[in-house]
Design an enzyme around this catalytic site. Structure first.
Site, PDB file in Angstrom:
ATOM      1  N   ARG A 102       0.977  -1.143   0.063  1.00 28.58           N
ATOM      2  CA  ARG A 102      -0.004   0.058   0.116  1.00 28.58           C
ATOM      3  C   ARG A 102       0.640   1.197   0.003  1.00 28.58           C
ATOM      4  O   ARG A 102       0.460   2.356   0.528  1.00 28.58           O
ATOM      5  CB  ARG A 102      -0.831   0.134   1.249  1.00 28.58           C
ATOM      6  CG  ARG A 102      -1.899  -1.166   1.263  1.00 28.58           C
ATOM      7  CD  ARG A 102      -3.083  -1.219   0.353  1.00 28.58           C
ATOM      8  NE  ARG A 102      -3.873  -2.198   0.167  1.00 28.58           N
ATOM      9  CZ  ARG A 102      -3.557  -3.278  -0.364  1.00 28.58           C
ATOM     10  NH1 ARG A 102      -2.637  -3.597  -1.144  1.00 28.58           N
ATOM     11  NH2 ARG A 102      -4.340  -4.419  -0.341  1.00 28.58           N
ATOM     12  N   GLU A 123      -4.336   3.034   6.973  1.00 26.96           N
ATOM     13  CA  GLU A 123      -4.290   2.866   5.397  1.00 26.96           C
ATOM     14  C   GLU A 123      -4.883   4.324   4.762  1.00 26.96           C
ATOM     15  O   GLU A 123      -4.693   4.683   3.786  1.00 26.96           O
ATOM     16  CB  GLU A 123      -5.054   1.823   4.915  1.00 26.96           C
ATOM     17  CG  GLU A 123      -4.918   1.547   3.570  1.00 26.96           C
ATOM     18  CD  GLU A 123      -5.384   0.107   2.999  1.00 26.96           C
ATOM     19  OE1 GLU A 123      -4.789  -0.777   3.576  1.00 26.96           O
ATOM     20  OE2 GLU A 123      -6.095  -0.196   2.173  1.00 26.96           O
ATOM     21  N   CYS A 154     -11.002  -0.035   3.709  1.00 29.06           N
ATOM     22  CA  CYS A 154     -10.369  -0.495   4.801  1.00 29.06           C
ATOM     23  C   CYS A 154      -9.530   0.644   5.580  1.00 29.06           C
ATOM     24  O   CYS A 154      -8.653   1.295   4.753  1.00 29.06           O
ATOM     25  CB  CYS A 154      -9.385  -1.553   4.576  1.00 29.06           C
ATOM     26  SG  CYS A 154     -10.010  -3.205   4.223  1.00 29.06           S
TER      27      CYS A 154
END
Ligand code: EPU
Length: 293
Positions: A173, A287, A217
């Site tokens: 990520r 995130e 998320c």
């Protein structure tokens, strides 16, 4: 009657006035995010070409305005007070060229289109290609970085450079573009047609709360662990601050029940982090991209 734009917005309109396309002063940002949260930008500009985007960034920088690149707005939390600068939407940068099995697309191309073309592992991920590359978006089957052949991005000095996959420094990520805040302009990819897109979409619909506004998320999975599982096991499903709630369906999602404020989300994030640390001794890092000005 609409109020006249304030001094800051007018100054931005002035420095961008000869660029093609429309600049919208004091644009509310909530509708541009999947969370449906956030205040206004000083101005929002949707450049019709790559050159106009580059020029707008260069001018915002040289006049000392903060600037922010907006892709699909799907992993973004915009503060309630908004963003005191220029927001640049890549939505119009949707060039699409297929050649010898390679796809070259503009940063604003919806990722869903690329997934259908040949990216089954990316099925169901919202947002744009540019944003997906910057944060190396993916599922547990794989990430977009694995399909990248090259990325064209804007350097801090205003030059445009093409990066090889190694130079992109893709990690979980994350990428060089996110770390150094280099706007992604265009991307070349190879297809990955190994699996079944529809199975993945069905799995997602079954396990994730796709019916309410969210940013996907919220936390990164700690190495070898699942943030969703840790939050669930800490008894936090349904935990709520204002209209921000930890989803009952997938605990790593925070949903907006209607009128959630950014402040509610941030308080809920802290609450979840504290409780998971107490229970498991694991600190969950974000995130979600929290916009700071
Ligand atoms: N789990 C629970 N409770 C929950 C949620 C999950 O016990 O509320 C358990 C599941 O039963 C499973 C494990 O946790 O055993 C992992 O859950 P899941 O399969 O849903 O995968 P994840 O690790 O939570 C990752 C990505 C998702 C992606 C899915 C599917 C991250 C942080 N999340 O989720 O990405 O959609 O895999 O491939 O990497 C996103 O990035 O926005 C996102 C949603």
């Amino acid at each position: 009657m609409e109020a006249r734009p304030g001094d800051g917005a007018r100054a931005l309109l002035r420095i961008l006035r000869d660029l093609p396309g429309k600049v919208r002063p004091e644009e509310p940002l909530a509708p541009h995010t999947t969370f449906r949260i956030g205040g206004r930008a000083l101005a929002l500009y949707r450049p019709p070409t790559e050159e106009a985007l580059v020029e707008a960034v260069v001018r915002a920088r040289s006049h000392g305005f903060p600037w922010l690149l907006l892709g699909g707005g799907s992993k973004l939390l915009v503060p309630d007070r908004g963003f005191p600068g220029l927001v640049l939407s890549t939505a119009a940068l949707r060039a699409w060229r297929e050649e010898d099995g390679t796809l070259t697309v503009g940063a604003g191309t919806p990722l869903s289109r690329v997934a259908r073309w040949g990216g089954w592992k990316l099925a169901g991920i919202p947002g744009t290609v540019g944003g997906a590359v910057a944060m190396n978006a993916g599922t547990r089957y794989g990430s977009i970085g694995e399909q990248i052949l090259s990325v064209r991005a804007l350097l801090p000095d205003g030059r445009v450079r093409t990066f090889t996959p190694e130079e992109c420094r893709f990690t979980y990520r994350d990428s060089l573009f996110r770390r150094l805040r280099l706007p992604v302009l265009a991307v070349a990819l190879r297809p990955d047609r190994g699996g079944d897109l529809r199975t993945l979409l069905a799995e997602r619909a079954r396990t994730q709360p796709l019916d309410l506004p969210s940013a996907g998320c919220v936390f990164r999975n700690p190495p070898g662990q699942s943030a969703g599982w840790l939050i669930d096991q800490s008894g936090l499903k349904g935990a709520r601050v204002g209209d921000a709630v930890v989803s009952e369906r997938h605990a790593n999602f925070i949903c907006n029940l209607g009128r959630a404020r950014a402040q509610d989300v941030l308080e809920l994030v802290e609450f979840v982090q504290d409780r998971v640390v107490d229970r498991f001794g694991v600190w969950l890092s974000l995130e979600l991209e929290v916009v700071e000005a």
